[in-house]
Design a protein around this motif. Sequence first.
Motif, PDB file in Angstrom:
ATOM      1  N   ILE A  18      11.810  -3.485   1.428  1.00 41.35           N
ATOM      2  CA  ILE A  18      10.799  -2.426   1.501  1.00 41.35           C
ATOM      3  C   ILE A  18      11.389  -1.072   1.111  1.00 41.35           C
ATOM      4  CG2 ILE A  18      11.095  -1.858   3.951  1.00 41.35           C
ATOM      5  CD1 ILE A  18       8.000  -1.630   4.061  1.00 41.35           C
ATOM      6  N   VAL A  19      12.681  -0.846   1.395  1.00 45.02           N
ATOM      7  CA  VAL A  19      13.335   0.383   0.935  1.00 45.02           C
ATOM      8  C   VAL A  19      13.328   0.433  -0.584  1.00 45.02           C
ATOM      9  CG1 VAL A  19      15.553   1.567   0.717  1.00 45.02           C
ATOM     10  CG2 VAL A  19      14.777   0.808   2.957  1.00 45.02           C
ATOM     11  N   GLN A  20      13.664  -0.671  -1.214  1.00 43.77           N
ATOM     12  CA  GLN A  20      13.723  -0.696  -2.668  1.00 43.77           C
ATOM     13  C   GLN A  20      12.339  -0.594  -3.288  1.00 43.77           C
ATOM     14  OE1 GLN A  20      16.182  -4.147  -3.641  1.00 43.77           O
ATOM     15  NE2 GLN A  20      17.980  -2.814  -3.688  1.00 43.77           N
ATOM     16  N   GLU A  21      11.343  -1.180  -2.618  1.00 45.04           N
ATOM     17  CA  GLU A  21       9.968  -1.036  -3.096  1.00 45.04           C
ATOM     18  C   GLU A  21       9.551   0.430  -3.065  1.00 45.04           C
ATOM     19  OE1 GLU A  21       6.592  -2.681  -4.768  1.00 45.04           O
ATOM     20  OE2 GLU A  21       8.330  -3.831  -4.073  1.00 45.04           O
ATOM     21  N   SER A  22       9.904   1.105  -1.977  1.00 48.00           N
ATOM     22  CA  SER A  22       9.594   2.524  -1.829  1.00 48.00           C
ATOM     23  C   SER A  22      10.400   3.359  -2.824  1.00 48.00           C
ATOM     24  CB  SER A  22       9.890   2.977  -0.399  1.00 48.00           C
ATOM     25  OG  SER A  22       9.680   4.346  -0.238  1.00 48.00           O
ATOM     26  N   ALA A  23      11.664   3.003  -3.006  1.00 49.13           N
ATOM     27  CA  ALA A  23      12.536   3.738  -3.916  1.00 49.13           C
ATOM     28  C   ALA A  23      12.032   3.705  -5.345  1.00 49.13           C
ATOM     29  CB  ALA A  23      13.956   3.181  -3.847  1.00 49.13           C
ATOM     30  N   ARG A  24      11.488   2.572  -5.773  1.00 43.07           N
ATOM     31  CA  ARG A  24      10.996   2.468  -7.135  1.00 43.07           C
ATOM     32  C   ARG A  24       9.881   3.479  -7.419  1.00 43.07           C
ATOM     33  NH1 ARG A  24      12.852  -3.012  -6.829  1.00 43.07           N
ATOM     34  NH2 ARG A  24      11.209  -3.641  -5.385  1.00 43.07           N
ATOM     35  N   ASP A  25       9.029   3.705  -6.420  1.00 37.51           N
ATOM     36  CA  ASP A  25       7.956   4.679  -6.602  1.00 37.51           C
ATOM     37  C   ASP A  25       8.517   6.093  -6.701  1.00 37.51           C
ATOM     38  OD1 ASP A  25       5.755   2.962  -6.671  1.00 37.51           O
ATOM     39  OD2 ASP A  25       5.650   2.853  -4.494  1.00 37.51           O
ATOM     40  N   LEU A  26       9.500   6.431  -5.861  1.00 38.03           N
ATOM     41  CA  LEU A  26      10.081   7.764  -5.892  1.00 38.03           C
ATOM     42  C   LEU A  26      10.860   8.009  -7.184  1.00 38.03           C
ATOM     43  CD1 LEU A  26      11.290   8.329  -2.213  1.00 38.03           C
ATOM     44  CD2 LEU A  26       9.555   9.632  -3.430  1.00 38.03           C
ATOM     45  N   VAL A  27      11.702   7.060  -7.557  1.00 36.42           N
ATOM     46  CA  VAL A  27      12.524   7.219  -8.754  1.00 36.42           C
ATOM     47  C   VAL A  27      11.661   7.344 -10.000  1.00 36.42           C
ATOM     48  CG1 VAL A  27      14.248   6.090 -10.228  1.00 36.42           C
ATOM     49  CG2 VAL A  27      14.519   6.044  -7.740  1.00 36.42           C
ATOM     50  N   ALA A  28      10.530   6.653 -10.017  1.00 37.58           N
ATOM     51  CA  ALA A  28       9.636   6.716 -11.180  1.00 37.58           C
ATOM     52  C   ALA A  28       9.088   8.127 -11.407  1.00 37.58           C
ATOM     53  CB  ALA A  28       8.481   5.740 -11.017  1.00 37.58           C
ATOM     54  N   HIS A  29       9.106   8.964 -10.372  1.00 36.66           N
ATOM     55  CA  HIS A  29       8.587  10.331 -10.489  1.00 36.66           C
ATOM     56  C   HIS A  29       9.677  11.356 -10.823  1.00 36.66           C
ATOM     57  CE1 HIS A  29       5.154   8.523  -8.363  1.00 36.66           C
ATOM     58  NE2 HIS A  29       4.446   9.548  -8.820  1.00 36.66           N
ATOM     59  N   GLY A  48      10.494  14.596  -2.637  1.00 36.62           N
ATOM     60  CA  GLY A  48       9.395  13.639  -2.642  1.00 36.62           C
ATOM     61  C   GLY A  48       9.348  12.881  -1.331  1.00 36.62           C
ATOM     62  N   ALA A  49       8.175  12.377  -1.006  1.00 42.92           N
ATOM     63  CA  ALA A  49       7.973  11.568   0.199  1.00 42.92           C
ATOM     64  C   ALA A  49       7.204  10.320  -0.193  1.00 42.92           C
ATOM     65  CB  ALA A  49       7.203  12.362   1.255  1.00 42.92           C
ATOM     66  N   GLN A  50       7.563   9.203   0.427  1.00 39.81           N
ATOM     67  CA  GLN A  50       6.909   7.953   0.089  1.00 39.81           C
ATOM     68  C   GLN A  50       6.736   7.111   1.349  1.00 39.81           C
ATOM     69  OE1 GLN A  50       7.040   4.589  -0.231  1.00 39.81           O
ATOM     70  NE2 GLN A  50       5.680   4.248  -1.948  1.00 39.81           N
ATOM     71  N   GLU A  51       5.547   6.584   1.520  1.00 40.26           N
ATOM     72  CA  GLU A  51       5.268   5.677   2.641  1.00 40.26           C
ATOM     73  C   GLU A  51       4.705   4.382   2.088  1.00 40.26           C
ATOM     74  OE1 GLU A  51       2.816   5.445   6.889  1.00 40.26           O
ATOM     75  OE2 GLU A  51       3.016   7.336   5.807  1.00 40.26           O
ATOM     76  N   SER A  52       5.285   3.281   2.503  1.00 44.85           N
ATOM     77  CA  SER A  52       4.851   1.969   2.027  1.00 44.85           C
ATOM     78  C   SER A  52       4.572   1.058   3.211  1.00 44.85           C
ATOM     79  CB  SER A  52       5.906   1.311   1.134  1.00 44.85           C
ATOM     80  OG  SER A  52       5.978   1.934  -0.121  1.00 44.85           O
ATOM     81  N   ILE A  70       0.858  -1.176   0.000  1.00 45.88           N
ATOM     82  CA  ILE A  70       0.000   0.000   0.000  1.00 45.88           C
ATOM     83  C   ILE A  70       0.900   1.234   0.000  1.00 45.88           C
ATOM     84  CG2 ILE A  70      -1.891   1.187   1.164  1.00 45.88           C
ATOM     85  CD1 ILE A  70      -2.538  -1.445   2.562  1.00 45.88           C
ATOM     86  N   PRO A  71       1.226   1.780  -1.183  1.00 45.91           N
ATOM     87  CA  PRO A  71       2.131   2.938  -1.257  1.00 45.91           C
ATOM     88  C   PRO A  71       1.388   4.267  -1.309  1.00 45.91           C
ATOM     89  CG  PRO A  71       1.870   1.996  -3.431  1.00 45.91           C
ATOM     90  CD  PRO A  71       0.965   1.206  -2.512  1.00 45.91           C
ATOM     91  N   THR A  72       1.995   5.273  -0.728  1.00 47.73           N
ATOM     92  CA  THR A  72       1.508   6.644  -0.830  1.00 47.73           C
ATOM     93  C   THR A  72       2.699   7.522  -1.187  1.00 47.73           C
ATOM     94  OG1 THR A  72      -0.199   6.272   0.841  1.00 47.73           O
ATOM     95  CG2 THR A  72       0.373   8.552   0.347  1.00 47.73           C
ATOM     96  N   THR A  73       2.647   8.164  -2.331  1.00 49.87           N
ATOM     97  CA  THR A  73       3.783   8.944  -2.819  1.00 49.87           C
ATOM     98  C   THR A  73       3.357  10.387  -3.070  1.00 49.87           C
ATOM     99  OG1 THR A  73       4.637   6.967  -3.922  1.00 49.87           O
ATOM    100  CG2 THR A  73       5.604   9.080  -4.555  1.00 49.87           C
ATOM    101  N   GLN A  74       4.177  11.311  -2.595  1.00 56.21           N
ATOM    102  CA  GLN A  74       3.964  12.737  -2.850  1.00 56.21           C
ATOM    103  C   GLN A  74       5.264  13.320  -3.398  1.00 56.21           C
ATOM    104  OE1 GLN A  74       2.679  13.638   1.297  1.00 56.21           O
ATOM    105  NE2 GLN A  74       0.929  14.617   0.335  1.00 56.21           N
TER     106      GLN A  74
END
Length: 224
Positions: free
Chosen positions: A211-222, A190-194, A37-41
Amino acid sequence: MKTTCREYRSGLLAIGLALLLNACANQQLQTQTQQNIPTTQVLPISLQSEDLRNGGIAFITPSSITGQEEDKQALALAFTEVLLKMRPDLRVITLPQTLSAVNRQGLTREYRQMFEDYRLTGIFDRETLQKVANVTKTRYLVQLKLGAFRQESKSRFSMLGLRVLETKTSTIRQFLQIWDSQDGSVAWEGAQESTVSHESLAEEYVSMKSIVQESARDLVAHLP
């Protein structure tokens, strides 16, 4: 005696087979039940894709919540691995490379003072940023912040006092800031919570690296 040895070997074989089947079942169960469940800003400020590619980026020391200080290097390492894979077009200087360059050029005291000032003000000194950028031959400096990390376990089914099935949950909140050394401004953040959870028959949790890498993928994609 021969019968006893044969029975002993059969017993070992049965135990080994049972452990193997349990491991396979546990892996299949985790795969089938894993949820993320990711939340990215993100806040694009002035960073442009062409400037990012031409200028290059260098990681500086991350910050973390109290009690997680030892995880700062692991955070940077896991995040960098994702960035390198997802953005091969960028010139990336890793945290160890940055620290080595800073130490070789005798900037250790200024580097430390920059972080002490940042802890109080939330601002990196522009002159020191420029010196770090110069020794790493980059324009942009990246800082990660570990805002939260926790692992939890909750029993879902038990029999005769033995835990049979558990829900393993890991949560992380991390922030990413990219500073432009030319004028000392924040160019992107950017901020990301997973929250990653899965059912498990065993004791293992979702690892911090995963979980760091899962979160990182969302941030890097932006990133631009």
